[in-house]
Design a protein around this motif. Structure first.
Motif, PDB file in Angstrom:
ATOM      1  N   TRP A   7      -7.342   4.434   2.692  1.00  0.00           N
ATOM      2  CA  TRP A   7      -6.619   3.379   1.999  1.00  0.00           C
ATOM      3  C   TRP A   7      -6.605   3.626   0.501  1.00  0.00           C
ATOM      4  O   TRP A   7      -7.399   4.398  -0.034  1.00  0.00           O
ATOM      5  N   ALA A  31       0.826  -1.199   0.000  1.00  0.00           N
ATOM      6  CA  ALA A  31       0.000   0.000   0.000  1.00  0.00           C
ATOM      7  C   ALA A  31       0.866   1.257   0.000  1.00  0.00           C
ATOM      8  O   ALA A  31       1.830   1.346   0.768  1.00  0.00           O
ATOM      9  N   ARG A  36      -6.839   1.531  -3.151  1.00  0.00           N
ATOM     10  CA  ARG A  36      -7.294   0.239  -3.641  1.00  0.00           C
ATOM     11  C   ARG A  36      -6.142  -0.517  -4.278  1.00  0.00           C
ATOM     12  O   ARG A  36      -5.416   0.030  -5.108  1.00  0.00           O
ATOM     13  N   ARG A  47       0.131   6.927   3.200  1.00  0.00           N
ATOM     14  CA  ARG A  47      -0.970   7.889   3.178  1.00  0.00           C
ATOM     15  C   ARG A  47      -0.436   9.313   3.062  1.00  0.00           C
ATOM     16  O   ARG A  47       0.677   9.610   3.482  1.00  0.00           O
TER      17      ARG A  47
END
Length: 316
Positions: A50, A40, A52, A43
């Protein structure tokens, strides 16, 4: 008259088809981010939730257990995740020694049941001490052999599958990205990202595959081509116009070998409409702009100049 009755149904069906693909990427997460593809993105202030995961990528997906909670490598365990480590019982770990002791115990019990005493009655002045001495010697030899084989097996398991030393062969869990190095970007880099955002949208609307191939990786160019071809086969066309970049924020930038990657969260507005072959709008609005937040990943090779697009991810 019957044909006119079917027009609303056909129009509604075409609208459903038109919404399947819109704007570059079609609202999907596609492309590759090097060794970070299946991890991921960090941020940012405009993507606090989150991102995708990839729906399509040329980068192979890792093993289901690799990098997931509960996964641990011998070199880097992850305490607190998954089930406790299984440790075999003593009889399983030392079957020979356990069988040896069990044999003595069984013989003693047999002696008791047959009326000859625990160890055959232990007759004679030195019988008990002699037997005890033999047991200690044999037990010591068995323990030495077990310890020797145990150390040898542990040394074999600590090395890499190719026979390399354990210090050189231990691989970190997926997502640790041990082969990448963080890099610092310049203002010119951010200007290039904004320009690519606008130019890719324009080339998409013009269905200019040559221009798209110059601004994206072959993988992303293939996705764009498939999406545009799918629209054309349905007699539809997606047009993105009035693109306005609003805000951007760097998620991460790193280097892998001769390639430099940068994942940037970008928020922009646009007019996004899908039309039929006659120019009638079947999806979207030509008067009401929409705002989109996506994470675009760009890549640049050493000595080859320009940044190009390598992935688009949808922000949560």
């Amino acid at each position: 008259m019957r044909n006119f009755r079917l027009l609303p149904i056909a129009f509604a069906f075409l609208c459903v088809l038109g919404t399947a693909v819109a704007r570059p990427g079609g609202g999907s997460s596609i492309g590759s981010r090097g060794s970070h593809t299946w991890s991921a993105p960090p941020r940012t202030s405009i993507t606090p939730g989150w991102a995708r995961p990839m729906d399509q990528s040329a980068t192979p997906r890792p093993s289901p257990n690799y990098g997931a909670p509960g996964y641990a490598s011998p070199a880097r365990p992850m305490p607190g995740y998954g089930a406790p480590a299984y440790r075999p019982s003593y009889p399983v770990r030392h079957p020979f020694l356990s069988g040896f002791a069990g044999g003595f115990l069984g013989a003693g019990l047999f002696g008791l049941l047959s009326g000859h005493g625990m160890m055959g009655g232990m007759t004679g002045g030195t019988s008990f001490f002699g037997f005890l001495f033999q047991v200690l010697i044999i037990g010591g030899l068995i323990a030495f052999v077990l310890r020797m084989f145990g150390n040898r097996r542990q040394n074999q398991m600590s090395g890499s599958p190719m026979g390399m030393p354990s210090s050189a062969g231990a691989a970190p869990p997926f997502g640790n990205n041990g082969g990448s190095t963080p890099v610092t970007l310049t203002n010119d880099d951010y200007t290039s990202f904004q320009r690519l955002l606008l130019d890719i949208q324009a080339a998409w609307s013009a269905q200019n595959m040559r221009a798209l191939s110059n601004m994206a990786t072959p993988e992303m160019t293939g996705y764009f081509n498939a999406q545009l071809s799918d629209l054309a086969s349905r007699g539809a066309r997606n047009i993105v116009s009035n693109v306005q970049f609003q805000r951007g924020d760097l998620s991460e930038a790193w280097r892998e070998g001769s390639l430099t990657y940068a994942t940037v969260a970008m928020r922009y507005s646009m007019t996004d409409v899908t039309t039929d072959s006659m120019g009638n709008v079947i999806d979207g609005s030509s008067t009401e702009p929409v705002t989109v937040t996506e994470l675009w990943t760009f890549v640049r090779a050493d000595g080859r100049g320009n940044w190009i697009l390598s992935a688009i991810q949808q922000a949560g």
